[in-house]
Motif scaffolding. Sequence first.
Motif, PDB file in Angstrom:
ATOM      1  N   GLY A 153       0.802  -1.215   0.000  1.00 19.10           N
ATOM      2  CA  GLY A 153       0.000   0.000   0.000  1.00 19.10           C
ATOM      3  C   GLY A 153       0.832   1.260   0.000  1.00 19.10           C
ATOM      4  N   GLU A 154       2.127   1.141   0.323  1.00 20.54           N
ATOM      5  CA  GLU A 154       3.001   2.308   0.255  1.00 20.54           C
ATOM      6  C   GLU A 154       3.348   2.610  -1.199  1.00 20.54           C
ATOM      7  OE1 GLU A 154       6.054   3.309   3.308  1.00 20.54           O
ATOM      8  OE2 GLU A 154       5.914   1.156   3.764  1.00 20.54           O
ATOM      9  N   GLU A 155       3.943   3.780  -1.404  1.00 20.12           N
ATOM     10  CA  GLU A 155       4.360   4.190  -2.743  1.00 20.12           C
ATOM     11  C   GLU A 155       5.883   4.292  -2.818  1.00 20.12           C
ATOM     12  OE1 GLU A 155       2.233   7.853  -3.329  1.00 20.12           O
ATOM     13  OE2 GLU A 155       0.526   6.816  -4.248  1.00 20.12           O
ATOM     14  N   LEU A 156       6.394   3.997  -3.990  1.00 15.05           N
ATOM     15  CA  LEU A 156       7.822   4.095  -4.274  1.00 15.05           C
ATOM     16  C   LEU A 156       8.011   5.102  -5.394  1.00 15.05           C
ATOM     17  CD1 LEU A 156      10.626   2.590  -3.603  1.00 15.05           C
ATOM     18  CD2 LEU A 156      10.215   1.407  -5.768  1.00 15.05           C
ATOM     19  N   PHE A 157       8.989   6.004  -5.226  1.00 18.94           N
ATOM     20  CA  PHE A 157       9.214   7.028  -6.243  1.00 18.94           C
ATOM     21  C   PHE A 157      10.594   6.870  -6.866  1.00 18.94           C
ATOM     22  CE2 PHE A 157       5.811   8.781  -3.719  1.00 18.94           C
ATOM     23  CZ  PHE A 157       4.985   9.367  -4.674  1.00 18.94           C
ATOM     24  N   GLY A 174       9.616  15.258 -23.175  1.00 19.55           N
ATOM     25  CA  GLY A 174       9.071  14.650 -24.385  1.00 19.55           C
ATOM     26  C   GLY A 174       9.547  13.248 -24.667  1.00 19.55           C
ATOM     27  N   ASP A 175      10.458  12.701 -23.848  1.00 22.51           N
ATOM     28  CA  ASP A 175      10.841  11.299 -24.017  1.00 22.51           C
ATOM     29  C   ASP A 175       9.672  10.412 -23.589  1.00 22.51           C
ATOM     30  OD1 ASP A 175      13.649  11.672 -24.779  1.00 22.51           O
ATOM     31  OD2 ASP A 175      13.923  12.395 -22.729  1.00 22.51           O
ATOM     32  N   PHE A 176       9.532   9.293 -24.260  1.00 20.59           N
ATOM     33  CA  PHE A 176       8.443   8.363 -23.954  1.00 20.59           C
ATOM     34  C   PHE A 176       9.025   7.164 -23.224  1.00 20.59           C
ATOM     35  CE2 PHE A 176       5.117   5.312 -25.991  1.00 20.59           C
ATOM     36  CZ  PHE A 176       4.458   5.233 -24.768  1.00 20.59           C
ATOM     37  N   PHE A 177       8.793   7.113 -21.909  1.00 21.40           N
ATOM     38  CA  PHE A 177       9.273   6.023 -21.076  1.00 21.40           C
ATOM     39  C   PHE A 177       8.097   5.146 -20.642  1.00 21.40           C
ATOM     40  CE2 PHE A 177      12.544   9.292 -20.264  1.00 21.40           C
ATOM     41  CZ  PHE A 177      13.702   8.554 -20.451  1.00 21.40           C
ATOM     42  N   GLN A 178       8.400   3.873 -20.401  1.00 24.14           N
ATOM     43  CA  GLN A 178       7.472   2.989 -19.700  1.00 24.14           C
ATOM     44  C   GLN A 178       8.220   2.352 -18.542  1.00 24.14           C
ATOM     45  OE1 GLN A 178       5.495   0.165 -22.238  1.00 24.14           O
ATOM     46  NE2 GLN A 178       4.345   1.727 -23.330  1.00 24.14           N
ATOM     47  N   ALA A 179       7.527   2.185 -17.414  1.00 22.31           N
ATOM     48  CA  ALA A 179       8.175   1.660 -16.220  1.00 22.31           C
ATOM     49  C   ALA A 179       7.286   0.620 -15.557  1.00 22.31           C
ATOM     50  CB  ALA A 179       8.463   2.804 -15.247  1.00 22.31           C
ATOM     51  N   LYS A 180       7.918  -0.324 -14.906  1.00 18.80           N
ATOM     52  CA  LYS A 180       7.159  -1.321 -14.147  1.00 18.80           C
ATOM     53  C   LYS A 180       7.970  -1.765 -12.940  1.00 18.80           C
ATOM     54  CE  LYS A 180       8.690  -5.484 -16.678  1.00 18.80           C
ATOM     55  NZ  LYS A 180       8.239  -6.656 -17.466  1.00 18.80           N
ATOM     56  N   LEU A 181       7.261  -2.247 -11.935  1.00 20.77           N
ATOM     57  CA  LEU A 181       7.838  -2.909 -10.776  1.00 20.77           C
ATOM     58  C   LEU A 181       7.526  -4.391 -10.948  1.00 20.77           C
ATOM     59  CD1 LEU A 181       9.181  -1.825  -8.084  1.00 20.77           C
ATOM     60  CD2 LEU A 181       6.982  -2.292  -7.013  1.00 20.77           C
ATOM     61  N   PHE A 191       2.275  -1.652 -13.184  1.00 17.93           N
ATOM     62  CA  PHE A 191       2.585  -0.552 -14.093  1.00 17.93           C
ATOM     63  C   PHE A 191       2.953   0.694 -13.294  1.00 17.93           C
ATOM     64  CE2 PHE A 191       1.206   2.862 -17.047  1.00 17.93           C
ATOM     65  CZ  PHE A 191       1.825   2.452 -18.212  1.00 17.93           C
ATOM     66  N   GLY A 192       3.946   1.438 -13.770  1.00 10.52           N
ATOM     67  CA  GLY A 192       4.366   2.659 -13.105  1.00 10.52           C
ATOM     68  C   GLY A 192       3.893   3.901 -13.835  1.00 10.52           C
ATOM     69  N   PHE A 206       5.231   4.283  -8.166  1.00 10.65           N
ATOM     70  CA  PHE A 206       4.772   2.902  -8.100  1.00 10.65           C
ATOM     71  C   PHE A 206       3.970   2.694  -6.829  1.00 10.65           C
ATOM     72  CE2 PHE A 206       8.783   2.463 -10.505  1.00 10.65           C
ATOM     73  CZ  PHE A 206       8.330   1.788 -11.628  1.00 10.65           C
ATOM     74  N   LEU A 207       2.894   1.942  -6.941  1.00 12.13           N
ATOM     75  CA  LEU A 207       2.207   1.418  -5.770  1.00 12.13           C
ATOM     76  C   LEU A 207       2.818   0.055  -5.459  1.00 12.13           C
ATOM     77  CD1 LEU A 207      -0.246   1.849  -3.813  1.00 12.13           C
ATOM     78  CD2 LEU A 207      -1.546   0.421  -5.405  1.00 12.13           C
TER      79      LEU A 207
END
Length: 596
Positions: A153-157, A174-181, A191-192, A206-207
């Motif tokens: 339930g906490e968040e990670l930055f 303007g860069d297109f990033f995708q992130a995941k945990l 999904f981030g 991130f949750l």
Amino acid sequence: MGKIKCFQKYALKKSDTETQEQHFHREKSWLWKFFSGLCLLVFMFFLVIWSYMGNGRKKHPSPSFLSQHCAGLQNYSNSGSPAGINSEVSEMSQSPINSFYSEFGILLDDYSRLQQAVYWDGPDRSITNVSMSTSPAHTTFIIENLKENYQTGEELFVTVHAKDFYNISKRYGGDFFQAKLFWSETKASVFGEVVDLHNGSYSVRFLLPWAGEAQVAVRLIHSSEAVQVLKHHRDTDSDRVYFNGYYEGPGPNKTRLSETVMCNVKWDKNGFEHMGTENCCCDYKDPHTKEIWRCQRPKSLPCSALVYHSMGGYRNRLTDREKELMKQTNKDINGDKSIIKIFQSHGNETADVAEKCHPGLHTPVPAGFYLNDVWTSFVCSTRHFTTQATTECLKDKHIYMMGDSTMRQWFEFFVKEVPNLKQMNLHVQYQSGPLLAVDVEDKIDLHWRAHGVPLRTEKTKIANLHYISNEIDDLAGGPHTVIMFNLGPHFTTYPLDFYTYRVLTIRKAVLALLQRSPDTTVIIKTINTGYKDIFGSDWYSLQLDRVLRWAFQDVGVYILDVWQMTACHYSKENIHPGPVIIKNEIDILLSFICPG
């Protein structure tokens, strides 16, 4: 706002109206001149401060909308818009190409929100060589304030710092990033949410939804410079994907004539002028949608002899520099590989969503997470359906699926899953349908058909390609009717206005359907991730996704978010995801139809 109004008053033209002429004549005194000039100076002063604030080009972030500018439309006032967006909206809303917005009841404020939703930052300088673009090898990410352990339930930055090939920090976004945990051993991922700070840095939230361990992964999908390449070719080079039209008719001595010509959408320039002008072509205007499909005029057959349609081919018109920019696509970037330890919290539960699924629900980021290959939704309370439960849910239902091959995957799942559901042979080209399956015992009829042109498909009868809005207009609806559709991958190369027009015609049909039969279930499937090139990039798809959500934000429908589900899964990305993802999508779909 005060300085803007003052400036506008100062800038009024005397020729506008007689009243304004008289007003200016009366106000033409040294005091008026003094305050007008002062007002202009104040405006220019604030404009300069605005332009050079922070890192030299700081802007307000664009609306949070799915991943980078995440899911869910937010209402932004004009004062919170990205720099320059208001004047652009004002100009575009007056142009003839956008006159259709008012026809669909779209007001200027609605249009402004659309422009904000699709706004994307870009370079603030001329890019003279590829080395000035974002380098995946030099770009890094760090975990902010990393702790020894966390609770669910906490968040990670995480902060991403973009650098070019000279290892120099970038000063614009303007860069297109995708992130995941993720954690591979438990097949867990989430999904981030990436937020562009418009200064070369990006914040990722991130949750932490599961107990166990996790790591961060960030990918550069496209550099901001490559995004500009995508945008340029979408707006000026739309016929780089073209289609074939097949004409057939009687010839001399009882022979049959056939001709194949090039076809495409007819939509204000954007590269479509390559087909010719004036008497070059046969135009096929749909009487309901008013869209025009255009084919080159055959030499010996009339326009009425068009019988078949198919994909034609691809034209890659990228320059050498553009090709180099596009090579740095879908690259992992270096960063903190620390293992994040997460313990179960008993006071901050994240997995239990009590609200039953109903139309109009907001899609959060994250929309859910995988654990042991099972997706837990944060949108509403979903169930995991057995074969028997699936059959029971579909019982007494007329189910209409419309869209592309990713929607056809759902049709194929049900045909395999429901024991008594038998597919009929309609003697059509399978890839484009229409397809029909029937379960007489349980009173289920399941339909799938491809959306209308443009459609990248094998040779098929064009009479079988119907516009989604026309199909919906022909349905009575009711409590036993379920309608689901998607619209995306076949529209990635076209101007946003064209796609928006298509979406708005469907919106109009859905509104009319829900007015005559409010108990009809309508479900929209969003776009899968998967494409990474000039003909179907995820950046294109993300822009289309924003338009789709904007159009249906206030309509009583379900929106099934598969973007996050396909972006964060461990399997290799494919526009046609594997069985694990499809099963989880179907569980959400059935939870919409049968919320329990």
